[in-house]
Write an enzyme that holds these catalytic residues in place. Sequence first.
Site, PDB file in Angstrom:
ATOM      1  N   GLU A   1       0.849  -1.206   0.000  1.00  0.00           N
ATOM      2  CA  GLU A   1       0.000   0.000   0.000  1.00  0.00           C
ATOM      3  C   GLU A   1       0.878   1.246   0.000  1.00  0.00           C
ATOM      4  O   GLU A   1       2.008   1.230   0.487  1.00  0.00           O
ATOM      5  CB  GLU A   1      -0.922  -0.053   1.239  1.00  0.00           C
ATOM      6  N   ASP A   2       0.353   2.323  -0.561  1.00  0.00           N
ATOM      7  CA  ASP A   2       1.121   3.576  -0.580  1.00  0.00           C
ATOM      8  C   ASP A   2       1.112   4.251   0.783  1.00  0.00           C
ATOM      9  O   ASP A   2       2.150   4.619   1.323  1.00  0.00           O
ATOM     10  CB  ASP A   2       0.591   4.530  -1.670  1.00  0.00           C
TER      11      ASP A   2
ATOM     12  N   ASP B   1      -3.764   5.939   6.227  1.00  0.00           N
ATOM     13  CA  ASP B   1      -4.160   7.222   6.816  1.00  0.00           C
ATOM     14  C   ASP B   1      -5.067   6.919   8.011  1.00  0.00           C
ATOM     15  O   ASP B   1      -4.594   6.694   9.115  1.00  0.00           O
ATOM     16  CB  ASP B   1      -4.829   8.030   5.702  1.00  0.00           C
TER      17      ASP B   1
ATOM     18  N   LYS C   1       0.352   7.536   8.714  1.00  0.00           N
ATOM     19  CA  LYS C   1       0.120   8.717   9.554  1.00  0.00           C
ATOM     20  C   LYS C   1      -0.477   8.225  10.865  1.00  0.00           C
ATOM     21  O   LYS C   1      -1.702   8.096  10.977  1.00  0.00           O
ATOM     22  CB  LYS C   1      -0.879   9.655   8.878  1.00  0.00           C
TER      23      LYS C   1
ATOM     24  N   VAL D   1       0.012  14.697   1.731  1.00  0.00           N
ATOM     25  CA  VAL D   1       1.252  14.582   0.959  1.00  0.00           C
ATOM     26  C   VAL D   1       0.945  14.133  -0.476  1.00  0.00           C
ATOM     27  O   VAL D   1      -0.114  13.531  -0.724  1.00  0.00           O
ATOM     28  CB  VAL D   1       2.234  13.569   1.610  1.00  0.00           C
TER      29      VAL D   1
ATOM     30  N   ASP E   1      -1.497  11.016  -5.191  1.00  0.00           N
ATOM     31  CA  ASP E   1      -2.031  12.106  -5.999  1.00  0.00           C
ATOM     32  C   ASP E   1      -2.824  13.111  -5.183  1.00  0.00           C
ATOM     33  O   ASP E   1      -3.251  12.843  -4.071  1.00  0.00           O
ATOM     34  CB  ASP E   1      -2.957  11.554  -7.086  1.00  0.00           C
TER      35      ASP E   1
ATOM     36  N   ARG F   1       1.169  12.054  -9.166  1.00  0.00           N
ATOM     37  CA  ARG F   1       1.657  10.684  -8.926  1.00  0.00           C
ATOM     38  C   ARG F   1       3.051  10.459  -9.494  1.00  0.00           C
ATOM     39  O   ARG F   1       3.788   9.595  -9.046  1.00  0.00           O
ATOM     40  CB  ARG F   1       0.711   9.651  -9.560  1.00  0.00           C
TER      41      ARG F   1
HETATM   42  P1  IMP Z   1      -7.400   5.394   4.733  1.00  0.00           P
HETATM   43  O1  IMP Z   1      -8.551   4.452   4.542  1.00  0.00           O
HETATM   44  O2  IMP Z   1      -7.860   6.673   5.398  1.00  0.00           O
HETATM   45  O3  IMP Z   1      -6.236   4.787   5.451  1.00  0.00           O
HETATM   46  O4  IMP Z   1      -6.974   5.888   3.299  1.00  0.00           O
HETATM   47  C1  IMP Z   1      -6.017   5.306   2.523  1.00  0.00           C
HETATM   48  C2  IMP Z   1      -6.012   5.903   1.124  1.00  0.00           C
HETATM   49  O5  IMP Z   1      -6.295   7.311   1.112  1.00  0.00           O
HETATM   50  C3  IMP Z   1      -4.616   5.776   0.552  1.00  0.00           C
HETATM   51  O6  IMP Z   1      -4.459   4.548  -0.121  1.00  0.00           O
HETATM   52  C4  IMP Z   1      -4.525   6.972  -0.376  1.00  0.00           C
HETATM   53  O7  IMP Z   1      -5.023   6.629  -1.649  1.00  0.00           O
HETATM   54  C5  IMP Z   1      -5.415   8.008   0.251  1.00  0.00           C
HETATM   55  N1  IMP Z   1      -4.639   8.989   1.044  1.00  0.00           N
HETATM   56  C6  IMP Z   1      -4.566   9.079   2.389  1.00  0.00           C
HETATM   57  N2  IMP Z   1      -3.763  10.079   2.788  1.00  0.00           N
HETATM   58  C7  IMP Z   1      -3.300  10.661   1.645  1.00  0.00           C
HETATM   59  C8  IMP Z   1      -2.396  11.771   1.395  1.00  0.00           C
HETATM   60  O8  IMP Z   1      -1.849  12.446   2.289  1.00  0.00           O
HETATM   61  N3  IMP Z   1      -2.155  12.037   0.078  1.00  0.00           N
HETATM   62  C9  IMP Z   1      -2.709  11.339  -0.947  1.00  0.00           C
HETATM   63  N4  IMP Z   1      -3.556  10.310  -0.748  1.00  0.00           N
HETATM   64  C10 IMP Z   1      -3.842   9.960   0.545  1.00  0.00           C
END
Ligand code: IMP
Length: 178
Positions: free
Chosen positions: A103-104, A107, A135, A157, A163, A169
């Site tokens: 995973e990138d 969050d 994070k 970020v 993106d 990207r």
């Molecule tokens: P989560 O479900 O909140 O953990 O979201 C994960 C997804 O949100 C990641 O795979 C990203 O695609 C997107 N995302 C979360 N934070 C960022 C950020 O700071 N920049 C860009 N995309 C983000």
Amino acid sequence: MKPTIQVHDKHFEVFIEKSVIENRINELAQRINLDYTAKRPLFLAILNGSFMFAAELMKSITVACEITFLRVSSYQATESSGKVHQILGLLENIKDRDVIVVEDIVDTGLTMVEIKQQLLAQQPASLSVVTLFQKPEALKQPIDIEYVGFEIENKFVLGYGLDYDGLGRNLGDLYVLC
Ligand code: IMP
């Protein structure tokens, strides 16, 4: 003052340089190589964001392995249940496989919690997660992540696969909103 770039309506500055990111990815790969000696892991890279990370990681993986790419759809189910994420494009049978999700960024963690649940239902031999960024302050559900590249503060970020509304990207460095 650091040089800034503009993407859509926002300004960003360099946060982590490409060379630092790539050194860290190499370290993650070495840990995975040690942990998966004599195994044949199946990497599941989550599109779109992880394409650059996955490509760089794979260059330093030396154990025999496979990789495939998935998408996670996100839609609003109901107001009360919130967003539901569904895995799309998993054609491989992952039963009894050693699966590593790539995973990138994690969050809130909500996406990864759901991905893990759906994959565990298919009874892999093992399931671990490697994420380039996390994070910790944004986490809404506790989640075990075995390999974390960088823990970063709770700021938006972009770059290195991530993106902002479709753009950024391709940037090799990681940028943060200024
Ligand atoms: P989560 O479900 O909140 O953990 O979201 C994960 C997804 O949100 C990641 O795979 C990203 O695609 C997107 N995302 C979360 N934070 C960022 C950020 O700071 N920049 C860009 N995309 C983000």
